[in-house]
Design a protein around this motif. Sequence first.
Motif, PDB file in Angstrom:
ATOM      1  N   UNK A   9       0.855  -1.182   0.000  1.00 11.41           N
ATOM      2  CA  UNK A   9       0.000   0.000   0.000  1.00 11.41           C
ATOM      3  C   UNK A   9       0.891   1.232   0.000  1.00 11.41           C
ATOM      4  N   UNK A  10       0.625   2.145  -0.935  1.00 11.89           N
ATOM      5  CA  UNK A  10       1.450   3.348  -1.022  1.00 11.89           C
ATOM      6  C   UNK A  10       1.058   4.347   0.064  1.00 11.89           C
ATOM      7  N   UNK A  11       1.931   5.321   0.275  1.00 11.89           N
ATOM      8  CA  UNK A  11       1.686   6.348   1.283  1.00 11.89           C
ATOM      9  C   UNK A  11       0.461   7.168   0.890  1.00 11.89           C
ATOM     10  N   UNK A  12       0.309   7.487  -0.389  1.00 12.28           N
ATOM     11  CA  UNK A  12      -0.829   8.281  -0.827  1.00 12.28           C
ATOM     12  C   UNK A  12      -2.152   7.556  -0.551  1.00 12.28           C
ATOM     13  N   UNK A  13      -2.178   6.241  -0.742  1.00 11.55           N
ATOM     14  CA  UNK A  13      -3.395   5.491  -0.467  1.00 11.55           C
ATOM     15  C   UNK A  13      -3.766   5.531   1.017  1.00 11.55           C
ATOM     16  N   UNK A  14      -2.758   5.637   1.878  1.00 14.20           N
ATOM     17  CA  UNK A  14      -3.030   5.732   3.308  1.00 14.20           C
ATOM     18  C   UNK A  14      -3.459   7.145   3.714  1.00 14.20           C
ATOM     19  N   UNK A  15      -2.932   8.155   3.055  1.00 20.15           N
ATOM     20  CA  UNK A  15      -3.193   9.548   3.428  1.00 20.15           C
ATOM     21  C   UNK A  15      -4.444  10.091   2.738  1.00 20.15           C
ATOM     22  N   UNK A  16      -4.839   9.489   1.642  1.00 15.22           N
ATOM     23  CA  UNK A  16      -5.943  10.002   0.826  1.00 15.22           C
ATOM     24  C   UNK A  16      -7.236  10.239   1.614  1.00 15.22           C
ATOM     25  N   UNK A  17      -7.713   9.312   2.452  1.00 14.34           N
ATOM     26  CA  UNK A  17      -8.952   9.601   3.196  1.00 14.34           C
ATOM     27  C   UNK A  17      -8.829  10.813   4.110  1.00 14.34           C
ATOM     28  N   UNK A  18      -7.660  11.006   4.727  1.00 16.47           N
ATOM     29  CA  UNK A  18      -7.459  12.160   5.600  1.00 16.47           C
ATOM     30  C   UNK A  18      -7.432  13.457   4.794  1.00 16.47           C
ATOM     31  N   UNK A  19      -6.865  13.413   3.610  1.00 15.23           N
ATOM     32  CA  UNK A  19      -6.841  14.609   2.758  1.00 15.23           C
ATOM     33  C   UNK A  19      -8.255  14.964   2.304  1.00 15.23           C
ATOM     34  N   UNK A  20      -9.040  13.965   1.954  1.00 12.60           N
ATOM     35  CA  UNK A  20     -10.423  14.225   1.550  1.00 12.60           C
ATOM     36  C   UNK A  20     -11.219  14.817   2.706  1.00 12.60           C
ATOM     37  N   UNK A  21     -11.001  14.311   3.910  1.00  9.61           N
ATOM     38  CA  UNK A  21     -11.723  14.834   5.061  1.00  9.61           C
ATOM     39  C   UNK A  21     -11.294  16.274   5.363  1.00  9.61           C
ATOM     40  N   UNK A  22     -10.016  16.581   5.246  1.00 11.41           N
ATOM     41  CA  UNK A  22      -9.537  17.952   5.465  1.00 11.41           C
ATOM     42  C   UNK A  22     -10.125  18.896   4.417  1.00 11.41           C
ATOM     43  N   UNK A  23     -10.203  18.448   3.166  1.00 13.23           N
ATOM     44  CA  UNK A  23     -10.796  19.277   2.113  1.00 13.23           C
ATOM     45  C   UNK A  23     -12.282  19.501   2.370  1.00 13.23           C
ATOM     46  N   UNK A  24     -12.951  18.489   2.885  1.00 13.88           N
ATOM     47  CA  UNK A  24     -14.374  18.631   3.198  1.00 13.88           C
ATOM     48  C   UNK A  24     -14.587  19.680   4.288  1.00 13.88           C
ATOM     49  N   UNK A  25     -13.798  19.633   5.362  1.00 16.51           N
ATOM     50  CA  UNK A  25     -13.946  20.615   6.431  1.00 16.51           C
ATOM     51  C   UNK A  25     -13.550  22.012   5.964  1.00 16.51           C
ATOM     52  N   UNK A  26     -12.544  22.116   5.112  1.00 13.52           N
ATOM     53  CA  UNK A  26     -12.188  23.426   4.564  1.00 13.52           C
ATOM     54  C   UNK A  26     -13.328  23.977   3.713  1.00 13.52           C
ATOM     55  N   UNK A  27     -13.989  23.120   2.955  1.00 10.30           N
ATOM     56  CA  UNK A  27     -15.132  23.564   2.150  1.00 10.30           C
ATOM     57  C   UNK A  27     -16.292  24.013   3.013  1.00 10.30           C
ATOM     58  N   UNK A  28     -16.541  23.295   4.100  1.00 12.81           N
ATOM     59  CA  UNK A  28     -17.618  23.694   5.010  1.00 12.81           C
ATOM     60  C   UNK A  28     -17.298  25.032   5.656  1.00 12.81           C
ATOM     61  N   UNK A  29     -16.057  25.230   6.077  1.00 20.04           N
ATOM     62  CA  UNK A  29     -15.660  26.502   6.677  1.00 20.04           C
ATOM     63  C   UNK A  29     -15.804  27.640   5.666  1.00 20.04           C
ATOM     64  N   UNK A  30     -15.441  27.393   4.427  1.00 14.49           N
ATOM     65  CA  UNK A  30     -15.581  28.412   3.394  1.00 14.49           C
ATOM     66  C   UNK A  30     -17.048  28.731   3.146  1.00 14.49           C
ATOM     67  N   UNK A  31     -17.909  27.714   3.150  1.00 11.43           N
ATOM     68  CA  UNK A  31     -19.341  27.968   2.954  1.00 11.43           C
ATOM     69  C   UNK A  31     -19.898  28.814   4.095  1.00 11.43           C
ATOM     70  N   UNK A  32     -19.493  28.538   5.339  1.00  8.69           N
ATOM     71  CA  UNK A  32     -19.951  29.354   6.454  1.00  8.69           C
ATOM     72  C   UNK A  32     -19.480  30.792   6.291  1.00  8.69           C
ATOM     73  N   UNK A  33     -18.254  30.960   5.859  1.00 10.33           N
ATOM     74  CA  UNK A  33     -17.712  32.308   5.680  1.00 10.33           C
ATOM     75  C   UNK A  33     -18.483  33.038   4.585  1.00 10.33           C
ATOM     76  N   UNK A  34     -18.797  32.369   3.493  1.00  7.51           N
ATOM     77  CA  UNK A  34     -19.497  33.013   2.377  1.00  7.51           C
ATOM     78  C   UNK A  34     -20.939  33.324   2.745  1.00  7.51           C
ATOM     79  N   UNK A  35     -21.632  32.382   3.385  1.00  8.74           N
ATOM     80  CA  UNK A  35     -23.052  32.578   3.655  1.00  8.74           C
ATOM     81  C   UNK A  35     -23.321  33.468   4.857  1.00  8.74           C
ATOM     82  N   UNK A  36     -22.345  33.664   5.737  1.00 10.23           N
ATOM     83  CA  UNK A  36     -22.550  34.531   6.891  1.00 10.23           C
ATOM     84  C   UNK A  36     -21.894  35.884   6.723  1.00 10.23           C
ATOM     85  N   UNK A  37     -21.386  36.174   5.560  1.00 10.81           N
ATOM     86  CA  UNK A  37     -20.719  37.440   5.317  1.00 10.81           C
ATOM     87  C   UNK A  37     -21.766  38.549   5.290  1.00 10.81           C
ATOM     88  N   UNK A  38     -21.554  39.591   6.051  1.00  8.55           N
ATOM     89  CA  UNK A  38     -22.525  40.673   6.171  1.00  8.55           C
ATOM     90  C   UNK A  38     -22.197  41.738   5.138  1.00  8.55           C
TER      91      UNK A  38
END
Length: 117
Positions: free
Chosen positions: A44-73
């Motif tokens: 198993x390559x290193x990328x295959x082991x890290x890939x789920x964590x990278x996807x989860x980090x990207x998901x949380x970054x997207x959620x944070x960005x959506x909160x920032x965009x939708x709550x911008x006054x």
Amino acid sequence: MKKSILDNIDRKSGMSVPEGYFDSLPEKIMKRLPETEPFVAEPVSVWDRVKPWMYMAAMFAGIALMFKVFTWNSDNGGNMADMNDVPMELTSDEAEALFFYDNVTDYSLYEYISENY
């Protein structure tokens, strides 16, 4: 000991297994199976082991960005620091009435602020 219903009517089930059938069954099945090579696990390559964590980090970054965009006054240009510069001078009785009583609603706060400021 409990008797079965078939014993009560003096009848057999009609199905029987030959003597010694299950003793030789595994060998018969193994003879019919094709020969296969043993399974070799791929590393198993290193990328295959890290890939789920990278996807989860990207998901949380997207959620944070959506909160920032939708709550911008947009009323104050998106800068919330401007609201802190507005002086609100209240007496202690007014502050107590506004902040410590449970019967104060948003509409009553709006009326009070629009009448007095």
